[in-house]
Design a protein around this motif. Structure first.
Motif, PDB file in Angstrom:
ATOM      1  N   ALA A 157      -6.021  18.440   4.352  1.00  0.00           N
ATOM      2  CA  ALA A 157      -6.616  17.207   3.826  1.00  0.00           C
ATOM      3  C   ALA A 157      -8.135  17.246   3.948  1.00  0.00           C
ATOM      4  O   ALA A 157      -8.861  16.847   3.026  1.00  0.00           O
ATOM      5  CB  ALA A 157      -6.054  15.994   4.571  1.00  0.00           C
ATOM      6  N   VAL A 158      -8.643  17.731   5.085  1.00  0.00           N
ATOM      7  CA  VAL A 158     -10.096  17.805   5.250  1.00  0.00           C
ATOM      8  C   VAL A 158     -10.688  18.819   4.271  1.00  0.00           C
ATOM      9  O   VAL A 158     -11.775  18.600   3.722  1.00  0.00           O
ATOM     10  CB  VAL A 158     -10.455  18.157   6.706  1.00  0.00           C
ATOM     11  CG1 VAL A 158     -11.958  18.352   6.854  1.00  0.00           C
ATOM     12  CG2 VAL A 158      -9.982  17.057   7.648  1.00  0.00           C
ATOM     13  N   ALA A 159      -9.985  19.937   4.048  1.00  0.00           N
ATOM     14  CA  ALA A 159     -10.462  20.908   3.065  1.00  0.00           C
ATOM     15  C   ALA A 159     -10.515  20.293   1.665  1.00  0.00           C
ATOM     16  O   ALA A 159     -11.469  20.524   0.910  1.00  0.00           O
ATOM     17  CB  ALA A 159      -9.564  22.151   3.064  1.00  0.00           C
ATOM     18  N   ASP A 160      -9.511  19.497   1.321  1.00  0.00           N
ATOM     19  CA  ASP A 160      -9.532  18.806   0.027  1.00  0.00           C
ATOM     20  C   ASP A 160     -10.704  17.829  -0.039  1.00  0.00           C
ATOM     21  O   ASP A 160     -11.356  17.681  -1.085  1.00  0.00           O
ATOM     22  CB  ASP A 160      -8.216  18.059  -0.196  1.00  0.00           C
ATOM     23  CG  ASP A 160      -7.054  18.991  -0.495  1.00  0.00           C
ATOM     24  OD1 ASP A 160      -7.308  20.137  -0.933  1.00  0.00           O
ATOM     25  OD2 ASP A 160      -5.896  18.582  -0.279  1.00  0.00           O
ATOM     26  N   LEU A 170      -6.928  13.191   1.059  1.00  0.00           N
ATOM     27  CA  LEU A 170      -5.584  12.721   0.744  1.00  0.00           C
ATOM     28  C   LEU A 170      -5.550  12.041  -0.621  1.00  0.00           C
ATOM     29  O   LEU A 170      -4.625  12.247  -1.418  1.00  0.00           O
ATOM     30  CB  LEU A 170      -5.097  11.751   1.825  1.00  0.00           C
ATOM     31  CG  LEU A 170      -4.709  12.375   3.168  1.00  0.00           C
ATOM     32  CD1 LEU A 170      -4.516  11.290   4.226  1.00  0.00           C
ATOM     33  CD2 LEU A 170      -3.431  13.202   3.021  1.00  0.00           C
ATOM     34  N   LEU A 171      -6.550  11.218  -0.899  1.00  0.00           N
ATOM     35  CA  LEU A 171      -6.606  10.557  -2.208  1.00  0.00           C
ATOM     36  C   LEU A 171      -6.712  11.581  -3.328  1.00  0.00           C
ATOM     37  O   LEU A 171      -5.997  11.499  -4.344  1.00  0.00           O
ATOM     38  CB  LEU A 171      -7.797   9.599  -2.252  1.00  0.00           C
ATOM     39  CG  LEU A 171      -7.728   8.361  -1.360  1.00  0.00           C
ATOM     40  CD1 LEU A 171      -9.091   7.681  -1.287  1.00  0.00           C
ATOM     41  CD2 LEU A 171      -6.667   7.384  -1.865  1.00  0.00           C
ATOM     42  N   ALA A 172      -7.606  12.558  -3.163  1.00  0.00           N
ATOM     43  CA  ALA A 172      -7.797  13.563  -4.214  1.00  0.00           C
ATOM     44  C   ALA A 172      -6.529  14.369  -4.441  1.00  0.00           C
ATOM     45  O   ALA A 172      -6.205  14.731  -5.578  1.00  0.00           O
ATOM     46  CB  ALA A 172      -8.950  14.495  -3.829  1.00  0.00           C
ATOM     47  N   PRO A 198       0.825  -1.215   0.000  1.00  0.00           N
ATOM     48  CA  PRO A 198       0.000   0.000   0.000  1.00  0.00           C
ATOM     49  C   PRO A 198       0.860   1.267   0.000  1.00  0.00           C
ATOM     50  O   PRO A 198       1.921   1.318   0.630  1.00  0.00           O
ATOM     51  CB  PRO A 198      -0.805  -0.114   1.296  1.00  0.00           C
ATOM     52  CG  PRO A 198      -0.773  -1.555   1.653  1.00  0.00           C
ATOM     53  CD  PRO A 198       0.549  -2.060   1.160  1.00  0.00           C
ATOM     54  N   GLN A 199       0.405   2.271  -0.716  1.00  0.00           N
ATOM     55  CA  GLN A 199       1.015   3.588  -0.654  1.00  0.00           C
ATOM     56  C   GLN A 199       0.504   4.286   0.612  1.00  0.00           C
ATOM     57  O   GLN A 199      -0.685   4.274   0.889  1.00  0.00           O
ATOM     58  CB  GLN A 199       0.641   4.413  -1.881  1.00  0.00           C
ATOM     59  CG  GLN A 199       1.259   5.812  -1.901  1.00  0.00           C
ATOM     60  CD  GLN A 199       0.715   6.676  -3.023  1.00  0.00           C
ATOM     61  OE1 GLN A 199      -0.270   6.305  -3.650  1.00  0.00           O
ATOM     62  NE2 GLN A 199       1.335   7.808  -3.261  1.00  0.00           N
ATOM     63  N   VAL A 200       1.396   4.879   1.378  1.00  0.00           N
ATOM     64  CA  VAL A 200       1.008   5.562   2.608  1.00  0.00           C
ATOM     65  C   VAL A 200       0.861   7.053   2.318  1.00  0.00           C
ATOM     66  O   VAL A 200       1.805   7.714   1.888  1.00  0.00           O
ATOM     67  CB  VAL A 200       2.043   5.331   3.729  1.00  0.00           C
ATOM     68  CG1 VAL A 200       1.650   6.130   4.977  1.00  0.00           C
ATOM     69  CG2 VAL A 200       2.133   3.847   4.063  1.00  0.00           C
ATOM     70  N   LEU A 201      -0.336   7.573   2.552  1.00  0.00           N
ATOM     71  CA  LEU A 201      -0.628   8.996   2.402  1.00  0.00           C
ATOM     72  C   LEU A 201      -0.976   9.518   3.791  1.00  0.00           C
ATOM     73  O   LEU A 201      -1.830   8.946   4.463  1.00  0.00           O
ATOM     74  CB  LEU A 201      -1.803   9.216   1.455  1.00  0.00           C
ATOM     75  CG  LEU A 201      -1.715   8.524   0.093  1.00  0.00           C
ATOM     76  CD1 LEU A 201      -3.007   8.753  -0.702  1.00  0.00           C
ATOM     77  CD2 LEU A 201      -0.524   9.020  -0.685  1.00  0.00           C
ATOM     78  N   ALA A 202      -0.322  10.582   4.229  1.00  0.00           N
ATOM     79  CA  ALA A 202      -0.472  10.981   5.624  1.00  0.00           C
ATOM     80  C   ALA A 202      -0.696  12.472   5.778  1.00  0.00           C
ATOM     81  O   ALA A 202      -0.185  13.290   5.019  1.00  0.00           O
ATOM     82  CB  ALA A 202       0.777  10.568   6.421  1.00  0.00           C
TER      83      ALA A 202
END
Length: 460
Positions: A233-236, A440-442, A68-72
């Protein structure tokens, strides 16, 4: 921004490193949420991160297959701890509160008059992240200001000083502070005349300091991916939700230490949805619980009887750190505090954007997604226009109690100060904690997966 090292065909572990909890959601390439885990946030962050990542993968039963790719993202730094030093008590206290409001700061100490040894020791014990130095109205004798500047210059501590004083005394105070090696930022005087407080420019400086320290500890391992701030991240995620729903969105993120509100208008034909963010450093459901109780009473949401009943729980929560409710009663107290935090934060945000009457003549500060600068009035209005959906998110809402969560949504929907602005607006609860992962995904080129995740777990 797309991560060039990421493989979009691999699953992603989306990490949200908070001040109390590290949450991990395993998301498959098609946007399916396949696993969730959480772990108390550790002092260097890495132990908690590793445990959460491993547990999220294990919860989905994953062994072989792409790594898995880790996005943080992180908000482990908590609110900016601000101490205020001034000449006169009443104006210094009021200016300190207004400067902190919605800027991600928490007022930890107020010191007035000439700083002497005991006051200096008390200030150092408060462990401020920054000190705001005031001098009183323009034209006043600068004697106390210059004395305090000299004492701060000689005081141990790495915290910066925000110097917000009469322009005629600024250079002398600045020279004293810099002679002691202190980092100083000059701001306009927020108390230029007796009885008048103009907090806006100093709030902007405080908000910028908060944005720089909110991450907490930085990654230290070779090749470790840099994190973004959780509010970003939440704004995205809010923007992705606005695109998906076709309406404006208000997101309230209730954390352990802070509560953030993101106002996101719907996408226009030629530009992305504008976002306006406010961060309340005095509202949280763990170390910010005392602030929720105080502000709930100030806003008329909590009466004296309820305040007495909640007092012991709030004291325990403020000291508990990463603790889960021990029983149904404790879970109900958590939800009540989260509901009060959400309403207070929404009221402050909507006063700032002008959708409800402002109780603060100086206005509320706005923090755009980048965390720098103050949005224009047009941007403030655009960020909240055509609101059709309110979403409550945060770890406190990961409770398997539909009736209890519905009561939280009802508290927000029927709040008398919010009904005029949010009449006919749906209130949803992100009980699966997918909004920050979707953001984070977006932000990493996985917009389709982000949309699928939101559609399945939040709008489905």
């Amino acid at each position: 921004m797309t991560d060039p090292t990421g493989d979009p065909s691999a699953p992603a572990v989306c990490l949200d490193v908070g001040s109390s909890w590290t949450k991990a959601v395993l998301v498959l390439p098609d946007g399916t949420a396949a696993g969730f885990a959480e772990h108390p946030t550790t002092s260097d962050l890495h132990e908690g991160v590793d445990a959460a990542v491993a547990a999220a993968a294990a919860s989905a039963g994953r062994g072989a297959g792409p790594t898995p790719q880790v996005l943080a993202c992180s908000s482990a730094g908590g609110p900016l701890r601000l101490a205020v030093v001034g000449a006169e008590r009443l104006s210094t206290v009021e200016a300190g509160h207004r400067v902190c409001r919605s800027a991600g700061a928490r007022l930890v100490g107020v010191h007035t008059g000439p700083l002497e040894g005991s006051a200096v020791r008390e200030l150092a014990a408060q462990q401020p992240g920054a000190v705001l130095l005031l001098g009183g109205p323009d034209g006043e004798d600068p004697g106390v200001l210059l004395h305090n500047a000299g004492r701060l210059a000689r005081t141990r501590g790495r915290w910066p000083v925000l110097l917000a004083v009469d322009p005629s005394a600024r250079d002398d105070a600045l020279n004293l502070l810099r002679a002691g090696g202190r980092t100083v930022q000059s701001c306009p005087n927020p108390t230029p005349r007796p009885g008048e407080i103009v907090p806006g420019p100093v709030r902007d400086a405080v908000a910028a300091l908060y944005a720089r320290q909110a991450l907490g500890a930085r990654p230290r391992r070779p090749g470790e991916q840099a994190r973004s701030r959780t509010p970003v991240a939440v704004a995205d995620g809010a923007r992705a939700l606005a695109r998906l729903s076709g309406t404006g969105v208000l997101v309230v993120d209730v954390g352990s230490a802070t509560t953030d509100v993101h106002g996101c208008g719907p996408d226009g034909a030629d530009h992305p949805a504008p976002t306006v963010m406010t961060v309340e450093g005095d509202l949280g459901v763990r170390d910010g619980a005392a602030g929720v109780l105080v502000e709930g009473q100030t806003e008329g949401l909590v009466d004296p009887v309820e305040a007495d009943l909640l007092g012991p729980a709030v004291a325990a929560l403020a000291a508990s750190g990463a603790a889960v409710p021990a029983d149904r009663g404790a879970a109900a107290e958590d939800r009540r505090l989260a509901a009060v935090a959400a309403v207070v934060a929404l009221r402050r945000h909507l006063r700032y954007t002008g959708r409800i009457d402002a109780s603060d003549p100086g206005g509320m500060p706005g923090l755009p997604g980048s965390g720098a600068g103050r949005p224009s009035p047009a941007e403030r209005a655009a960020g909240d226009r055509e609101i059709g959906l309110v979403v409550l998110t945060g770890g406190v809402f990961r409770q398997r109690d539909p009736a209890g969560l519905a009561a939280v949504a009802a508290t927000v929907r029927h709040d008398p100060a919010l009904t005029a602005a949010l009449a006919q607006v749906d209130v949803e609860i992100d009980s699966e904690s997918v909004l920050a992962p979707a953001g984070l995904l977006a932000a990493h080129g996985r917009e389709r997966a982000a949309g699928a995740l939101l559609a399945e777990r939040l709008l489905g």
